[in-house]
Design a protein around this motif. Structure first.
Motif, PDB file in Angstrom:
ATOM      1  N   LYS A  49       0.839  -1.201   0.000  1.00 10.61           N
ATOM      2  CA  LYS A  49       0.000   0.000   0.000  1.00 10.61           C
ATOM      3  C   LYS A  49       0.869   1.244   0.000  1.00 10.61           C
ATOM      4  N   LYS A  50       0.703   2.064  -1.021  1.00  8.43           N
ATOM      5  CA  LYS A  50       1.436   3.327  -1.095  1.00  8.43           C
ATOM      6  C   LYS A  50       0.720   4.424  -0.310  1.00  8.43           C
ATOM      7  N   GLU A  51      -0.565   4.168  -0.006  1.00  9.81           N
ATOM      8  CA  GLU A  51      -1.349   5.093   0.798  1.00  9.81           C
ATOM      9  C   GLU A  51      -2.416   4.283   1.505  1.00  9.81           C
ATOM     10  N   ILE A  52      -3.007   4.872   2.523  1.00 14.08           N
ATOM     11  CA  ILE A  52      -4.047   4.196   3.282  1.00 14.08           C
ATOM     12  C   ILE A  52      -5.246   5.134   3.369  1.00 14.08           C
ATOM     13  N   ILE A  53      -6.420   4.598   3.075  1.00 12.69           N
ATOM     14  CA  ILE A  53      -7.664   5.315   3.332  1.00 12.69           C
ATOM     15  C   ILE A  53      -8.206   4.696   4.612  1.00 12.69           C
ATOM     16  N   LEU A  54      -8.279   5.515   5.657  1.00 12.40           N
ATOM     17  CA  LEU A  54      -8.557   5.009   6.996  1.00 12.40           C
ATOM     18  C   LEU A  54      -9.808   5.657   7.570  1.00 12.40           C
ATOM     19  N   PRO A  55     -10.927   4.931   7.577  1.00 12.42           N
ATOM     20  CA  PRO A  55     -12.115   5.469   8.231  1.00 12.42           C
ATOM     21  C   PRO A  55     -12.055   5.168   9.730  1.00 12.42           C
ATOM     22  N   LEU A  56     -12.148   6.211  10.536  1.00 12.80           N
ATOM     23  CA  LEU A  56     -12.131   6.051  11.988  1.00 12.80           C
ATOM     24  C   LEU A  56     -13.203   6.928  12.613  1.00 12.80           C
ATOM     25  N   GLU A  57     -14.098   6.324  13.335  1.00 10.49           N
ATOM     26  CA  GLU A  57     -15.109   7.052  14.101  1.00 10.49           C
ATOM     27  C   GLU A  57     -15.804   8.152  13.299  1.00 10.49           C
ATOM     28  N   GLY A  58     -16.166   7.847  12.059  1.00 10.23           N
ATOM     29  CA  GLY A  58     -16.891   8.804  11.242  1.00 10.23           C
ATOM     30  C   GLY A  58     -16.037   9.806  10.493  1.00 10.23           C
ATOM     31  N   VAL A  59     -14.721   9.668  10.563  1.00  9.46           N
ATOM     32  CA  VAL A  59     -13.787  10.546   9.839  1.00  9.46           C
ATOM     33  C   VAL A  59     -13.015   9.679   8.856  1.00  9.46           C
ATOM     34  N   THR A  60     -12.971  10.107   7.597  1.00 12.40           N
ATOM     35  CA  THR A  60     -12.193   9.383   6.595  1.00 12.40           C
ATOM     36  C   THR A  60     -10.867  10.102   6.390  1.00 12.40           C
ATOM     37  N   MET A  61      -9.780   9.399   6.731  1.00 12.10           N
ATOM     38  CA  MET A  61      -8.436   9.967   6.600  1.00 12.10           C
ATOM     39  C   MET A  61      -7.719   9.336   5.414  1.00 12.10           C
ATOM     40  N   ASN A  88     -12.028  13.468   4.707  1.00  9.13           N
ATOM     41  CA  ASN A  88     -12.215  14.665   5.524  1.00  9.13           C
ATOM     42  C   ASN A  88     -10.879  15.250   5.957  1.00  9.13           C
ATOM     43  N   LEU A  89      -9.896  14.349   6.088  1.00  9.15           N
ATOM     44  CA  LEU A  89      -8.598  14.719   6.648  1.00  9.15           C
ATOM     45  C   LEU A  89      -7.508  14.007   5.861  1.00  9.15           C
ATOM     46  N   VAL A  90      -6.480  14.757   5.482  1.00 11.68           N
ATOM     47  CA  VAL A  90      -5.330  14.191   4.775  1.00 11.68           C
ATOM     48  C   VAL A  90      -4.090  14.421   5.618  1.00 11.68           C
ATOM     49  N   LEU A  91      -3.353  13.347   5.872  1.00 12.53           N
ATOM     50  CA  LEU A  91      -2.060  13.440   6.555  1.00 12.53           C
ATOM     51  C   LEU A  91      -1.000  13.060   5.534  1.00 12.53           C
ATOM     52  N   GLU A 103      -8.342  23.119   2.435  1.00 14.36           N
ATOM     53  CA  GLU A 103      -8.545  23.341   1.004  1.00 14.36           C
ATOM     54  C   GLU A 103      -9.841  22.644   0.611  1.00 14.36           C
ATOM     55  N   GLN A 104     -10.731  23.349   0.007  1.00  9.99           N
ATOM     56  CA  GLN A 104     -12.011  22.791  -0.453  1.00  9.99           C
ATOM     57  C   GLN A 104     -12.730  22.005   0.650  1.00  9.99           C
ATOM     58  N   GLY A 105     -12.644  22.508   1.871  1.00 15.34           N
ATOM     59  CA  GLY A 105     -13.321  21.881   3.001  1.00 15.34           C
ATOM     60  C   GLY A 105     -12.604  20.680   3.594  1.00 15.34           C
ATOM     61  N   ILE A 106     -11.421  20.370   3.095  1.00 17.91           N
ATOM     62  CA  ILE A 106     -10.648  19.224   3.587  1.00 17.91           C
ATOM     63  C   ILE A 106      -9.436  19.748   4.363  1.00 17.91           C
ATOM     64  N   THR A 107      -9.227  19.206   5.552  1.00 15.32           N
ATOM     65  CA  THR A 107      -8.054  19.571   6.343  1.00 15.32           C
ATOM     66  C   THR A 107      -6.873  18.728   5.888  1.00 15.32           C
ATOM     67  N   LEU A 108      -5.762  19.416   5.588  1.00 19.12           N
ATOM     68  CA  LEU A 108      -4.523  18.733   5.215  1.00 19.12           C
ATOM     69  C   LEU A 108      -3.471  19.068   6.263  1.00 19.12           C
ATOM     70  N   MET A 109      -2.819  18.041   6.768  1.00 21.86           N
ATOM     71  CA  MET A 109      -1.777  18.269   7.776  1.00 21.86           C
ATOM     72  C   MET A 109      -0.500  17.530   7.416  1.00 21.86           C
ATOM     73  N   ASN A 110       0.588  18.270   7.461  1.00 25.97           N
ATOM     74  CA  ASN A 110       1.919  17.694   7.404  1.00 25.97           C
ATOM     75  C   ASN A 110       2.483  17.900   8.807  1.00 25.97           C
ATOM     76  N   PRO A 111       2.803  16.810   9.514  1.00 27.45           N
ATOM     77  CA  PRO A 111       3.270  16.956  10.889  1.00 27.45           C
ATOM     78  C   PRO A 111       4.705  17.455  11.012  1.00 27.45           C
ATOM     79  N   GLY A 112       5.388  17.618   9.896  1.00 27.71           N
ATOM     80  CA  GLY A 112       6.799  18.013   9.951  1.00 27.71           C
ATOM     81  C   GLY A 112       7.663  16.788  10.147  1.00 27.71           C
TER      82      GLY A 112
END
Length: 142
Positions: A49-61, A88-91, A103-112
């Motif tokens: 898997k090069k990426e993971i789509i992770l649904p957790l407690e009603g949030v799709t990451m 809903n959320l991109v890490l 961006e476009q209602g989606i939260t994007l986070m880079n933790p550094g």
């Protein structure tokens, strides 16, 4: 990373690529903690898997390193993909620069990053808290 885990006592750890050996060492040190990993452009190990789509407690990451979405040139390609899958959320990683943006209602986070830092960018990691289908994100500087 060990200090961050000891400090936060997370339910799960997300490693967004580059030096996945670090995630393996964390799993050894914290065997009861779930660790999600995606490979970065500097990782030579093969993960299916090069990426993971992770649904957790009603949030799709969406968890991705970000290099295939050219995040060093901007977030539009990554945002477009996130919209298309209903995230809903991109890490993401790759830039090694801490950032939270919407961006476009989606939260994007880079933790550094925790491994290197300079005067411009302190060592950092991200926190995501999810409860009742809602989430908050934050950056912690070390």
């Amino acid at each position: 990373m060990e200090l961050a885990v000891e400090q936060e006592l997370p339910d799960a750890i997300i490693h967004l690529g580059d030096n996945l050996i670090d995630a393996k060492e964390l799993q050894t040190q914290f065997p009861d903690t779930v660790i999600y990993t995606v490979p970065g452009n500097c990782d030579t190990v093969f993960l299916p898997k090069k990426e993971i789509i992770l649904p957790l407690e009603g949030v799709t990451m969406l968890l991705t390193h970000g290099h295939v979405y050219h995040v060093k040139s901007g977030l539009s390609m990554l945002t477009h993909y996130a919209v298309s899958i209903g995230a809903n959320l991109v890490l993401y990683g790759h830039t090694h620069r801490a950032l939270i943006t919407v961006e476009q209602g989606i939260t994007l986070m880079n933790p550094g990053q925790l491994s290197r830092h300079d005067e411009e960018q302190k060592a950092s990691y991200g926190i995501v808290e999810i409860e009742n289908g809602k989430f908050t994100c934050g950056i912690v500087y070390m």
